[in-house]
Scaffold this motif. Structure first.
Motif, PDB file in Angstrom:
ATOM      1  N   LYS A   1      15.429  28.868   1.611  1.00 29.16           N
ATOM      2  CA  LYS A   1      15.823  27.955   0.544  1.00 29.16           C
ATOM      3  C   LYS A   1      16.225  28.757  -0.690  1.00 29.16           C
ATOM      4  N   VAL A   2      17.001  28.126  -1.548  1.00 27.96           N
ATOM      5  CA  VAL A   2      17.426  28.795  -2.780  1.00 27.96           C
ATOM      6  C   VAL A   2      16.226  29.127  -3.650  1.00 27.96           C
ATOM      7  N   SER A   3      15.233  28.259  -3.642  1.00 27.69           N
ATOM      8  CA  SER A   3      14.035  28.489  -4.469  1.00 27.69           C
ATOM      9  C   SER A   3      13.223  29.687  -4.008  1.00 27.69           C
ATOM     10  N   ASP A   4      13.448  30.157  -2.773  1.00 29.35           N
ATOM     11  CA  ASP A   4      12.713  31.325  -2.260  1.00 29.35           C
ATOM     12  C   ASP A   4      13.307  32.649  -2.720  1.00 29.35           C
ATOM     13  N   VAL A   5      14.498  32.628  -3.305  1.00 27.08           N
ATOM     14  CA  VAL A   5      15.147  33.868  -3.747  1.00 27.08           C
ATOM     15  C   VAL A   5      14.374  34.443  -4.925  1.00 27.08           C
TER      16      VAL A   5
ATOM     17  N   GLN B   1      16.058  36.238  -9.348  1.00 28.14           N
ATOM     18  CA  GLN B   1      17.416  35.879  -9.781  1.00 28.14           C
ATOM     19  C   GLN B   1      17.348  34.472 -10.368  1.00 28.14           C
ATOM     20  N   ASP B   2      16.603  34.330 -11.458  1.00 26.85           N
ATOM     21  CA  ASP B   2      16.277  33.012 -12.005  1.00 26.85           C
ATOM     22  C   ASP B   2      17.509  32.241 -12.452  1.00 26.85           C
TER      23      ASP B   2
ATOM     24  N   VAL C   1      19.435  30.953  -9.388  1.00 28.93           N
ATOM     25  CA  VAL C   1      18.661  29.905  -8.713  1.00 28.93           C
ATOM     26  C   VAL C   1      18.717  28.606  -9.500  1.00 28.93           C
TER      27      VAL C   1
ATOM     28  N   THR D   1      21.330  34.280  -0.779  1.00 27.45           N
ATOM     29  CA  THR D   1      21.335  33.131  -1.691  1.00 27.45           C
ATOM     30  C   THR D   1      22.371  32.098  -1.284  1.00 27.45           C
TER      31      THR D   1
ATOM     32  N   ALA E   1      21.807  28.293   0.217  1.00 33.67           N
ATOM     33  CA  ALA E   1      22.422  27.128  -0.432  1.00 33.67           C
ATOM     34  C   ALA E   1      23.271  26.333   0.553  1.00 33.67           C
TER      35      ALA E   1
ATOM     36  N   THR F   1      20.457  25.266  -7.960  1.00 35.72           N
ATOM     37  CA  THR F   1      19.588  24.102  -7.752  1.00 35.72           C
ATOM     38  C   THR F   1      20.209  22.840  -8.354  1.00 35.72           C
TER      39      THR F   1
END
Length: 367
Positions: A52-56, A59-60, A63, A91, A95, A67
């Motif tokens: 998931k993108v949130s797991d990256v 790289q705030d 993300v 990433t 996505a 999101t």
């Protein structure tokens, strides 16, 4: 009236039949064994890739933007750039999986590596043809799906200028049905008309503590025994590259199966030259003996150490020497840059290292 003759059917036990019915216990055991075997064969880089993108990690900014794009299903053309192993490809793949789901991922996403397919014909044939197809806006699970496709061009800084110019035209014409994500290491190699049409995001090198936590999690999941110093040294060797760190960790784990990973094992796999070898070379340069330097360099290269790695570690070691002045270091590092370029062009390792170390010797004898 004749009596009906009854024919008795012989009942064959299931164990003697041609296709005996499978027992549930045997099937479950076999499936578990196959699954565990497949897990062992998967490279850890793919096994632990963010789903998931949130797991990256780390790289705030990227993300947060992705999101919001996923929530609104509004996706701009993207340009990801930065050092290797920082999560650019992971990433956008995460996505895409969230956006299209597992059923439509293959139909909606095209991934090309531009270092292999970088000519103008690829843009004219593959990319243009894929971009022209229209799509539906519903998924098989009933969830909404955006009405566009996604083309991922990895390592697009290897594309020729003509191919980039053709891509710019395709991005303009197919903007209603297709989104592009360009991934590269050097944004300066991408032409301005393309960069102006994309939302640009720079991926930063990962911090040591983030890579260290990730490696410790993988070790715990894979039942790998390790010394804390070994993980620290492994992180130091990779210089913010998560992919390289995970690959090296798997290599060391296979090299030392059912044994504790040590710092020496990390050096053996990564090709890091021991500090004692670097110090010895520096002291030989300090002695001013050309014959001694010749013998020492030959012995170091015969040990199998890479000249490029030797140059990098000598650079870092000389940088920390307070006895040398700034002018002397500038002369040494200028020579290091020239030698590095020659090594990349395929020059002889021994001659290049002698050229560099003679410069170091000359500057040390001056001080």
């Amino acid at each position: 009236m004749s009596k009906k003759q009854t024919v008795k059917k012989t009942i064959v036990p299931a164990m003697f039949t041609k296709n005996p019915p499978p027992t549930s216990t045997t099937t479950t055991t076999t499936e578990k064994e196959d699954k565990s075997k497949n897990d062992r064969l998967i490279p850890w880089v793919e096994k632990y890739r963010p789903k998931k993108v949130s797991d990256v990690a780390y790289q705030d900014e990227v993300v947060a933007v992705l999101t919001k794009c996923l929530a609104g299903s509004d996706f701009p053309n993207l340009l990801f750039y930065g050092p290797p192993g920082t999560g650019k490809t992971s990433t956008i793949l995460a996505a895409a999986h969230e956006l299209f789901g597992p059923q439509l991922f293959r139909d909606r996403v095209m991934e090309l590596n531009s270092s292999d397919e970088r000519g103008i014909n690829v843009i004219r044939e593959k990319v243009k043809k894929f971009a022209q197809f229209s799509v539906i806006t519903t998924r098989s699970d009933g969830m909404y799906c955006p009405p566009f496709k996604l083309i991922i061009l990895d390592e697009c800084d290897s594309m020729t200028k003509a191919a980039q110019a053709a891509l710019r035209r395709t991005m303009e014409r197919e903007s209603k049905t297709t989104r592009f994500c360009l991934i590269c290491n050097y944004i300066s190699r991408i032409i301005d008309p393309i960069t102006s049409r994309c939302a640009k995001f720079r991926f930063k090198p990962l911090k040591d503590n983030i890579i260290e936590k990730r490696l410790q999690t993988i070790c715990n999941n894979e039942n790998v025994q390790y010394e804390p110093e070994a993980i620290t040294e492994l992180v130091k060797c990779t210089e913010g590259d998560m992919r390289k760190a995970v690959t090296f960790l798997q290599s060391v784990a296979r090299f030392r199966t059912n044994m504790t990973i040590t710092v020496a094992d990390v050096h053996e796999i990564t090709g890091i030259i021991p500090e004692s070898v670097i110090e010895n070379l520096y002291q030989v340069c300090h002695s001013g003996s050309y014959e001694k330097l010749t013998t020492t360099v030959k012995n170091v290269l015969l040990e199998g150490y890479a000249a490029h790695q030797l140059l990098l570690q000598l650079h870092d070691y000389i940088l920390g020497q307070m006895a040398l002045g700034n002018e002397q270091k500038a002369i040494i590092f200028e020579k290091a840059a020239i030698v590095d370029g020659c090594l990349l062009d395929g020059a002889d390792e021994y001659l290049q290292m002698m050229d560099f170390l003679c410069t170091v010797m000359h500057q040390l004898c001056r001080s």
